[in-house]
Write a protein that holds these residues in place. Structure first.
Motif, PDB file in Angstrom:
ATOM      1  N   ASP A  82      -7.994 -98.433 -24.858  1.00 34.74           N
ATOM      2  CA  ASP A  82      -7.149 -98.456 -26.049  1.00 34.74           C
ATOM      3  C   ASP A  82      -7.691 -99.355 -27.144  1.00 34.74           C
ATOM      4  OD1 ASP A  82      -6.643-100.883 -24.885  1.00 34.74           O
ATOM      5  OD2 ASP A  82      -4.484-100.572 -24.605  1.00 34.74           O
ATOM      6  N   THR A  83      -8.714-100.168 -26.843  1.00 34.10           N
ATOM      7  CA  THR A  83      -9.321-100.979 -27.896  1.00 34.10           C
ATOM      8  C   THR A  83     -10.793-100.627 -28.122  1.00 34.10           C
ATOM      9  OG1 THR A  83      -9.839-102.747 -26.314  1.00 34.10           O
ATOM     10  CG2 THR A  83      -7.779-102.930 -27.539  1.00 34.10           C
ATOM     11  N   HIS A  84     -11.283 -99.607 -27.440  1.00 35.75           N
ATOM     12  CA  HIS A  84     -12.681 -99.207 -27.642  1.00 35.75           C
ATOM     13  C   HIS A  84     -12.793 -98.333 -28.887  1.00 35.75           C
ATOM     14  CE1 HIS A  84     -16.794 -98.061 -26.789  1.00 35.75           C
ATOM     15  NE2 HIS A  84     -16.441 -96.806 -26.986  1.00 35.75           N
ATOM     16  N   VAL A  85     -13.713 -98.696 -29.771  1.00 36.29           N
ATOM     17  CA  VAL A  85     -13.972 -97.914 -30.984  1.00 36.29           C
ATOM     18  C   VAL A  85     -15.362 -97.303 -30.869  1.00 36.29           C
ATOM     19  CG1 VAL A  85     -14.278 -98.003 -33.492  1.00 36.29           C
ATOM     20  CG2 VAL A  85     -12.480 -99.362 -32.404  1.00 36.29           C
ATOM     21  N   PRO A  86     -15.481 -95.984 -30.927  1.00 32.21           N
ATOM     22  CA  PRO A  86     -16.795 -95.345 -30.841  1.00 32.21           C
ATOM     23  C   PRO A  86     -17.703 -95.762 -31.997  1.00 32.21           C
ATOM     24  CG  PRO A  86     -15.035 -93.753 -30.486  1.00 32.21           C
ATOM     25  CD  PRO A  86     -14.384 -95.012 -30.981  1.00 32.21           C
ATOM     26  N   LEU A 201      -3.529-100.686 -35.323  1.00 32.87           N
ATOM     27  CA  LEU A 201      -4.835-101.268 -35.623  1.00 32.87           C
ATOM     28  C   LEU A 201      -5.558-101.540 -34.313  1.00 32.87           C
ATOM     29  CD1 LEU A 201      -5.866-103.945 -38.178  1.00 32.87           C
ATOM     30  CD2 LEU A 201      -6.429-104.305 -35.769  1.00 32.87           C
ATOM     31  N   ARG A 202      -6.767-101.046 -34.233  1.00 37.21           N
ATOM     32  CA  ARG A 202      -7.604-101.199 -33.040  1.00 37.21           C
ATOM     33  C   ARG A 202      -8.861-101.941 -33.457  1.00 37.21           C
ATOM     34  NH1 ARG A 202      -7.384 -96.485 -32.412  1.00 37.21           N
ATOM     35  NH2 ARG A 202      -5.808 -96.249 -30.786  1.00 37.21           N
ATOM     36  N   SER A 210     -10.826-108.270 -27.895  1.00 34.99           N
ATOM     37  CA  SER A 210     -10.444-107.119 -28.709  1.00 34.99           C
ATOM     38  C   SER A 210      -8.928-107.112 -28.896  1.00 34.99           C
ATOM     39  CB  SER A 210     -10.923-105.829 -28.058  1.00 34.99           C
ATOM     40  OG  SER A 210     -12.342-105.807 -28.001  1.00 34.99           O
ATOM     41  N   ARG A 211      -8.479-106.332 -29.890  1.00 33.87           N
ATOM     42  CA  ARG A 211      -7.055-106.350 -30.225  1.00 33.87           C
ATOM     43  C   ARG A 211      -6.523-104.944 -30.434  1.00 33.87           C
ATOM     44  NH1 ARG A 211      -9.142-110.142 -33.988  1.00 33.87           N
ATOM     45  NH2 ARG A 211      -8.799-112.316 -33.394  1.00 33.87           N
ATOM     46  N   LEU A 212      -5.287-104.750 -30.016  1.00 35.57           N
ATOM     47  CA  LEU A 212      -4.527-103.542 -30.352  1.00 35.57           C
ATOM     48  C   LEU A 212      -3.221-104.022 -30.954  1.00 35.57           C
ATOM     49  CD1 LEU A 212      -4.409-100.414 -30.168  1.00 35.57           C
ATOM     50  CD2 LEU A 212      -3.117-100.725 -28.050  1.00 35.57           C
ATOM     51  N   VAL A 213      -3.021-103.760 -32.253  1.00 38.32           N
ATOM     52  CA  VAL A 213      -1.880-104.291 -32.991  1.00 38.32           C
ATOM     53  C   VAL A 213      -1.081-103.127 -33.565  1.00 38.32           C
ATOM     54  CG1 VAL A 213      -1.174-105.770 -34.906  1.00 38.32           C
ATOM     55  CG2 VAL A 213      -3.193-106.363 -33.562  1.00 38.32           C
ATOM     56  N   ARG A 214       0.233-103.229 -33.490  1.00 37.54           N
ATOM     57  CA  ARG A 214       1.102-102.165 -33.997  1.00 37.54           C
ATOM     58  C   ARG A 214       2.120-102.726 -34.987  1.00 37.54           C
ATOM     59  NH1 ARG A 214       0.551 -97.667 -30.614  1.00 37.54           N
ATOM     60  NH2 ARG A 214      -0.459 -98.128 -28.605  1.00 37.54           N
ATOM     61  N   GLY A 215       2.460-101.922 -35.994  1.00 40.25           N
ATOM     62  CA  GLY A 215       3.489-102.300 -36.947  1.00 40.25           C
ATOM     63  C   GLY A 215       2.920-102.882 -38.221  1.00 40.25           C
ATOM     64  N   ALA A 216       3.524-102.495 -39.354  1.00 39.99           N
ATOM     65  CA  ALA A 216       2.987-102.868 -40.666  1.00 39.99           C
ATOM     66  C   ALA A 216       2.967-104.375 -40.882  1.00 39.99           C
ATOM     67  CB  ALA A 216       3.800-102.181 -41.765  1.00 39.99           C
ATOM     68  N   ILE A 269      -5.955 -97.944 -38.304  1.00 41.78           N
ATOM     69  CA  ILE A 269      -7.183 -98.651 -38.674  1.00 41.78           C
ATOM     70  C   ILE A 269      -8.010 -98.860 -37.410  1.00 41.78           C
ATOM     71  CG2 ILE A 269      -8.198-100.759 -39.620  1.00 41.78           C
ATOM     72  CD1 ILE A 269      -5.616-101.185 -41.211  1.00 41.78           C
ATOM     73  N   ASN A 270      -9.271 -98.455 -37.468  1.00 41.90           N
ATOM     74  CA  ASN A 270     -10.204 -98.711 -36.374  1.00 41.90           C
ATOM     75  C   ASN A 270     -11.306 -99.628 -36.893  1.00 41.90           C
ATOM     76  OD1 ASN A 270      -9.227 -96.956 -34.117  1.00 41.90           O
ATOM     77  ND2 ASN A 270      -9.443 -95.399 -35.706  1.00 41.90           N
ATOM     78  N   ILE A 271     -11.514-100.737 -36.197  1.00 42.30           N
ATOM     79  CA  ILE A 271     -12.484-101.735 -36.626  1.00 42.30           C
ATOM     80  C   ILE A 271     -13.513-101.944 -35.521  1.00 42.30           C
ATOM     81  CG2 ILE A 271     -12.833-104.138 -37.300  1.00 42.30           C
ATOM     82  CD1 ILE A 271      -9.961-104.154 -38.359  1.00 42.30           C
ATOM     83  N   LEU A 272     -14.779-101.818 -35.873  1.00 42.09           N
ATOM     84  CA  LEU A 272     -15.858-102.174 -34.956  1.00 42.09           C
ATOM     85  C   LEU A 272     -16.450-103.490 -35.446  1.00 42.09           C
ATOM     86  CD1 LEU A 272     -17.705-101.569 -32.559  1.00 42.09           C
ATOM     87  CD2 LEU A 272     -19.230-100.375 -34.143  1.00 42.09           C
TER      88      LEU A 272
END
Length: 288
Positions: A82-86, A201-202, A210-216, A269-272
């Motif tokens: 859930d936090t891996h970004v290709p 946001l990943r 790593s982070r998985l964040v939800r909500g504005a 939002i996906n951030i590497l």
């Protein structure tokens, strides 16, 4: 021209297609290149006189190579999916160069593909993205055509949950610019206004946390915190064909920021920000 040169020339005709298949299968640019190289090595070892359809043969080979790589990866993967970004494909945001982006696959879609089993991913990619019939897919996954179709159907249901951006690139850029301006100004309310209430946001930091964040509100808080560290500079770029940002800290790439804009707001939002993986991306011409 000798036989080896002739074979290399024929392979070159299919290289772009093979890399496109491998990238969608693996979500990794370096692994995609490795898979293409392995396909070439296998071609060089066979009697090509027995290959009636070079493109079809190579597609089958690259698919089997990728399937083996996916299965091997699945058995050793340590980071949570859930936090891996290709790997993203990052290109200039110059309008004069945008016409070259003709075959992009969204990063958000690749994130969802990571959640599939290797066989489901292969069946979906080959059938839904490249139009291969299930009769040709079935032998690769070792199942019947009906079973391969069921795999693709299961994958399709999962993929429907992928965040799909609006097609209007200038509108995407306007929203990303508004996000950037609000973050720089430290304007929390303006940030929240440009974010979907259910935004995800990943952030893939590699070896870091790593982070998985939800909500504005939570995402807006994270954005303000980020702008206060290291004085990052944000360069507009295209990430897999959509509006994004390449952030620079102390003259070096720090993160690839890939938002999904829909209906005038950012929904994902996906951030590497994995330094090792960023170092392998072709970012040199985008940092100056």
């Amino acid at each position: 021209m000798d036989e080896h040169e002739f074979l290399a020339e024929r392979f070159q005709e299919h290289r772009d297609h093979l890399r496109a298949v491998a990238y969608r299968m693996l979500g990794s640019l370096t692994e995609a290149d490795d898979a293409v190289q392995e396909a070439w090595l296998r071609l060089a070892r066979v009697d090509t006189g027995e290959i009636a359809n070079m493109g079809g043969w190579l597609t089958t080979v690259i698919s089997r190579v990728c399937l083996d790589m996916l299965r091997s990866r699945k058995s050793r993967r340590e980071e949570p999916l859930d936090t891996h970004v290709p790997d993203p494909t990052v290109t200039s945001a110059d309008p004069a160069e945008q016409a070259e982006i003709v075959d992009s696959v969204g990063l958000a879609l690749l994130v969802v593909l990571e959640m599939l089993s290797p066989a489901e991913r292969l069946a979906f990619v080959l059938h839904d993205m490249f139009g291969l019939p299930f009769g040709e897919i079935a032998p690769i996954v070792g199942r019947s055509p009906a079973a391969a179709a069921q795999m693709a159907s299961r994958a399709r249901r999962r993929v429907r949950g992928a965040a799909v951006p609006d097609a209007d690139l200038p509108a995407q850029r306007a929203v990303v610019d508004a996000f950037t301006a609000a973050a720089r100004a430290g304007d929390f309310e303006a940030l929240v206004a440009v974010l979907d209430p259910d935004i995800v946001l990943r952030a893939d930091m590699g070896a870091g946390p790593s982070r998985l964040v939800r909500g504005a509100k939570t995402v807006a808080g994270q954005a303000l915190l980020f702008t206060q560290t290291g004085a990052p500079t944000a360069h507009p770029v295209l990430i897999n064909g959509v509006a994004g940002l390449l952030t620079i800290v102390d003259g070096q790439p720090f993160a690839v920021f890939s938002p999904v804009v829909r209906g005038g707001r950012i929904i994902e939002i996906n951030i590497l920000a994995d330094p090792e993986r960023l170092a392998r991306l072709d970012l040199a011409g985008l940092v100056s």
